[in-house]
Design a protein around this motif. Structure first.
Motif, PDB file in Angstrom:
ATOM      1  N   VAL A 306       0.743  -1.078   0.040  1.00  8.62           N
ATOM      2  CA  VAL A 306       0.251   0.062  -0.104  1.00  8.62           C
ATOM      3  C   VAL A 306       0.917   1.249  -0.048  1.00  8.62           C
ATOM      4  O   VAL A 306       1.749   1.425   0.917  1.00  8.62           O
ATOM      5  CB  VAL A 306      -0.833   0.128   1.259  1.00  8.62           C
ATOM      6  N   LEU A 307       0.497   2.034  -0.810  1.00  7.09           N
ATOM      7  CA  LEU A 307       1.479   3.318  -0.954  1.00  7.09           C
ATOM      8  C   LEU A 307       0.491   4.462  -0.357  1.00  7.09           C
ATOM      9  O   LEU A 307      -0.761   4.697  -0.575  1.00  7.09           O
ATOM     10  CB  LEU A 307       1.677   3.672  -2.287  1.00  7.09           C
ATOM     11  N   LEU A 308       1.366   5.076   0.444  1.00  8.32           N
ATOM     12  CA  LEU A 308       0.446   6.555   0.909  1.00  8.32           C
ATOM     13  C   LEU A 308       1.634   7.488   0.671  1.00  8.32           C
ATOM     14  O   LEU A 308       2.751   7.447   0.398  1.00  8.32           O
ATOM     15  CB  LEU A 308       0.477   6.550   2.496  1.00  8.32           C
ATOM     16  N   ASP A 309       1.077   8.823   0.534  1.00  5.94           N
ATOM     17  CA  ASP A 309       1.851  10.018   0.084  1.00  5.94           C
ATOM     18  C   ASP A 309       2.257  10.855   1.492  1.00  5.94           C
ATOM     19  O   ASP A 309       1.495  11.491   2.013  1.00  5.94           O
ATOM     20  CB  ASP A 309       1.161  10.693  -0.864  1.00  5.94           C
ATOM     21  N   SER A 310       3.607  11.042   1.739  1.00  2.00           N
ATOM     22  CA  SER A 310       4.050  11.473   2.850  1.00  2.00           C
ATOM     23  C   SER A 310       3.798  13.062   2.549  1.00  2.00           C
ATOM     24  O   SER A 310       3.843  13.708   3.649  1.00  2.00           O
ATOM     25  CB  SER A 310       5.693  11.027   2.914  1.00  2.00           C
ATOM     26  N   SER A 311       3.692  13.450   1.394  1.00  2.92           N
ATOM     27  CA  SER A 311       3.629  14.944   1.544  1.00  2.92           C
ATOM     28  C   SER A 311       2.235  15.485   1.510  1.00  2.92           C
ATOM     29  O   SER A 311       1.943  16.756   1.137  1.00  2.92           O
ATOM     30  CB  SER A 311       4.340  15.344  -0.015  1.00  2.92           C
ATOM     31  N   ASN A 312       1.128  14.529   1.619  1.00  3.40           N
ATOM     32  CA  ASN A 312      -0.120  14.933   1.922  1.00  3.40           C
ATOM     33  C   ASN A 312      -0.931  14.422   2.989  1.00  3.40           C
ATOM     34  O   ASN A 312      -0.507  13.591   3.430  1.00  3.40           O
ATOM     35  CB  ASN A 312      -0.922  14.273   0.486  1.00  3.40           C
ATOM     36  N   HIS A 313      -2.143  15.052   3.427  1.00  6.10           N
ATOM     37  CA  HIS A 313      -2.833  14.376   4.487  1.00  6.10           C
ATOM     38  C   HIS A 313      -3.237  13.270   4.317  1.00  6.10           C
ATOM     39  O   HIS A 313      -3.676  12.990   2.912  1.00  6.10           O
ATOM     40  CB  HIS A 313      -3.864  15.531   4.837  1.00  6.10           C
ATOM     41  N   LEU A 325      -6.846  -3.962   5.117  1.00  5.08           N
ATOM     42  CA  LEU A 325      -5.465  -4.720   5.286  1.00  5.08           C
ATOM     43  C   LEU A 325      -5.546  -5.653   6.500  1.00  5.08           C
ATOM     44  O   LEU A 325      -4.727  -6.399   6.699  1.00  5.08           O
ATOM     45  CB  LEU A 325      -4.274  -3.680   5.479  1.00  5.08           C
ATOM     46  N   GLU A 326      -6.644  -5.614   7.169  1.00  3.93           N
ATOM     47  CA  GLU A 326      -6.837  -6.440   8.358  1.00  3.93           C
ATOM     48  C   GLU A 326      -6.720  -7.858   7.774  1.00  3.93           C
ATOM     49  O   GLU A 326      -7.529  -8.150   7.235  1.00  3.93           O
ATOM     50  CB  GLU A 326      -8.232  -6.182   9.098  1.00  3.93           C
ATOM     51  N   VAL A 352      -2.982   0.524  11.077  1.00  4.92           N
ATOM     52  CA  VAL A 352      -2.763  -0.649  10.799  1.00  4.92           C
ATOM     53  C   VAL A 352      -1.616  -1.348  11.869  1.00  4.92           C
ATOM     54  O   VAL A 352      -0.348  -1.585  11.619  1.00  4.92           O
ATOM     55  CB  VAL A 352      -1.711  -0.670   9.478  1.00  4.92           C
ATOM     56  N   PRO A 353      -2.332  -1.840  12.971  1.00  2.19           N
ATOM     57  CA  PRO A 353      -1.365  -2.311  14.175  1.00  2.19           C
ATOM     58  C   PRO A 353      -0.784  -3.612  13.675  1.00  2.19           C
ATOM     59  O   PRO A 353      -1.528  -4.463  13.014  1.00  2.19           O
ATOM     60  CB  PRO A 353      -2.508  -2.599  15.289  1.00  2.19           C
ATOM     61  N   GLY A 354       0.470  -3.525  13.929  1.00  2.00           N
ATOM     62  CA  GLY A 354       1.132  -4.750  13.828  1.00  2.00           C
ATOM     63  C   GLY A 354       1.779  -4.912  12.432  1.00  2.00           C
ATOM     64  O   GLY A 354       2.760  -5.887  12.056  1.00  2.00           O
ATOM     65  N   LYS A 355       1.405  -3.985  11.524  1.00  2.00           N
ATOM     66  CA  LYS A 355       1.842  -4.051  10.231  1.00  2.00           C
ATOM     67  C   LYS A 355       3.373  -3.294  10.014  1.00  2.00           C
ATOM     68  O   LYS A 355       3.585  -2.405  10.636  1.00  2.00           O
ATOM     69  CB  LYS A 355       0.830  -3.311   9.026  1.00  2.00           C
TER      70      LYS A 355
END
Ligand code: GDP
Length: 459
Positions: A306-313, A325-326, A352-355
């Motif tokens: 899963v990709l998230l963007d560090s530069s955005n909320h 993802l659970e 995402v606990p544990g991931k």
């Protein structure tokens, strides 16, 4: 020998190649070759020594069909333990087809898929795990996959299974001996010893089963999806992986459009990136086709990146994606970490606990090594050293070993209930038989046929 008839098939891939090989096996193989082959110095196939090749022509009613080498391997020192003749001709569809037809005209019959290997099994040259290894070698995708399959061909797993079966057999013998002395307290002692033995064997069964995921992944590849909202860097990640690690691309022509399976080699682990065309062309599965569709992708995958963007909320879409993802094997990648951080990292960790969460910058090539290492740790899971131990590598094997484990558990339950030794023997025997099915020592004809039909013709 199990079979009377002689089989023949093209053993090489169809298409144009330097050489192509027609293989025959059976007690008529050499005789059939004698009818169609004329050596340059007049030598016949039956005059060729085992494991020697001769040069000459394949001739049909006086007309030369092709110039060939033939190789004779006499029973029992051959792949099938029968007489085997290989005709190495030029690798074109027409010469192969004509020579195959000639062998059939002279009395051979067209081999069924996997029939050569099936004969090798039925004649005792290979056991079932080794026969399965033959397909796995042919289909292996990375060096590690190949190494695992070759280990299996040499009998690593079979050996392990035989050890377990031997242990169980000893326990059966022990119990049966005690049945002859019912009055003594031998019986009680024996049951105690046997249950201890069963616990030890069960632990070994568990260990073996723990290798299943690794085996499956090395064999079939790890189905991987890359998800995230538009512009987060999915294509960039895919390209970075493919540029460095591309292993194999296979095209599977479909009805609506071709599905492209691309394999990325992560330290020997084949990652099969699902729907790479989709990632490249549309990039935006979440936005374009909705979270429902993303869920479908996720459900099919062994690994989700899963990709998230560090530069955005963190957006609503991100929330939805993370919620998928659970209970799944997933790695969260915080991309664009070269840009000033805006993303609520603590919130992500909470969702995402544990991931595993890894900071990435595909632009600056940061974090890819860590991603790679996380995948390796996930697959080998700490229980297996790469390429060393016996690995359970298909569902059939795993299922049988699991069932054997259940029967062993039953032994303990039966003993606990204070049942007599012969009841324990029944459960032990059942475990012994299940394990025997893994190697093919105790297995029915239907299962055997089912396994060998997965092969291609000529193998
Ligand atoms: P996709 O829509 O998820 O497939 O995203 P792309 O891979 O097409 O990337 C979208 C944009 O983000 C492109 O302009 C990339 O060059 C840029 N990009 C990707 N990774 C990074 C990164 O690590 N840092 C920065 N600053 N830009 C990136």
């Amino acid at each position: 020998m199990v079979y009377e008839d002689t089989i023949s098939a093209v053993a090489t891939a169809l298409g144009e190649g330097g050489i192509g090989i027609i293989r025959m096996s059976g007690n008529q193989a050499i005789q059939v070759a004698d009818q169609i082959f004329i050596g340059v110095n007049g030598k016949k196939a039956s005059e060729i020594k085992s494991f020697q090749a001769a040069y000459g022509n394949i001739v049909d009613e006086g007309v030369i069909i092709d110039e060939v080498l033939i190789l004779v391997m006499r029973a029992p020192r051959s792949y099938t333990r029968e007489d085997v003749v290989e005709i190495h001709c030029h690798g074109g569809v027409t010469p192969l087809r004509k020579i195959l037809d000639l062998t059939l005209k002279q009395g051979a019959r067209l081999a069924e898929p996997g029939e050569f290997t099936k004969r090798a099994f039925l004649n005792g040259r290979l056991d079932l795990t080794q026969a399965e290894a033959v397909i796995d070698i042919i289909r292996s995708k990375t060096d590690s996959s190949l190494k695992m399959a070759v280990g299996q061909l040499s009998g690593v797993l079979s050996e392990k299974i035989r050890e377990l079966r031997y242990e169980i057999l000893q326990m059966i013998a022990h119990l049966e001996a005690s049945i002859d002395f019912p009055e003594d307290d031998i019986e009680e002692m024996t049951i105690e010893e046997v249950t201890q033995g069963v616990r030890e064997t069960m632990a070994k069964v568990e260990q073996l089963l723990a290798t299943t995921q690794t085996g499956k992944v090395l064999r079939d590849g790890m189905a991987t999806v890359i998800i995230g909202k538009p512009n987060v860097g999915k294509s960039s990640l895919l390209n970075a992986l493919l540029n460095e690690k591309r292993a194999i691309v296979t095209d599977i022509p479909g009805t609506t459009r071709d599905i492209i399976e691309e394999y990325v080699n992560i330290q020997g682990i084949p990652l099969k990136i699902v729907d790479t065309a989709g990632i490249r062309e549309t990039a935006d599965i979440v936005e374009r086709i909705g979270v429902e569709r993303a869920r479908e992708f996720v459900d099919k995958a062994d690994l989700i990146l899963v990709l998230l963007d560090s530069s955005n909320h963190l957006s609503t879409e991100d929330h939805q994606v993370l919620a998928l993802l659970e209970g799944r094997q997933a790695i969260v990648l915080i991309n664009k970490s070269d840009l000033p951080q805006v993303l609520e990292m603590d919130k992500v960790a909470e969702l995402v606990p544990g991931k595993k969460v890894i900071r990435l910058s595909i632009a600056d090539e940061i974090g890819l090594d860590q991603l790679e290492q996380s995948i390796v740790d996930m697959v080998y899971g700490g229980h297996i050293k790469q390429g060393e131990s016996a690995i359970v590598n298909n569902v059939r094997q795993a299922h049988l070993i699991e069932q054997a484990g259940k029967h062993l558990e039953d032994v303990l339950i039966t003993a606990e209930a204070g049942m007599p030794p012969d009841c324990l023997v029944i459960d032990l025997r059942a475990a012994w038989e299940k394990l025997g099915e893994v190697t093919g020592d105790t297995v029915g004809e239907d299962i055997i046929s089912q396994i060998f039909t997965q092969f291609c013709i000529g193998k």
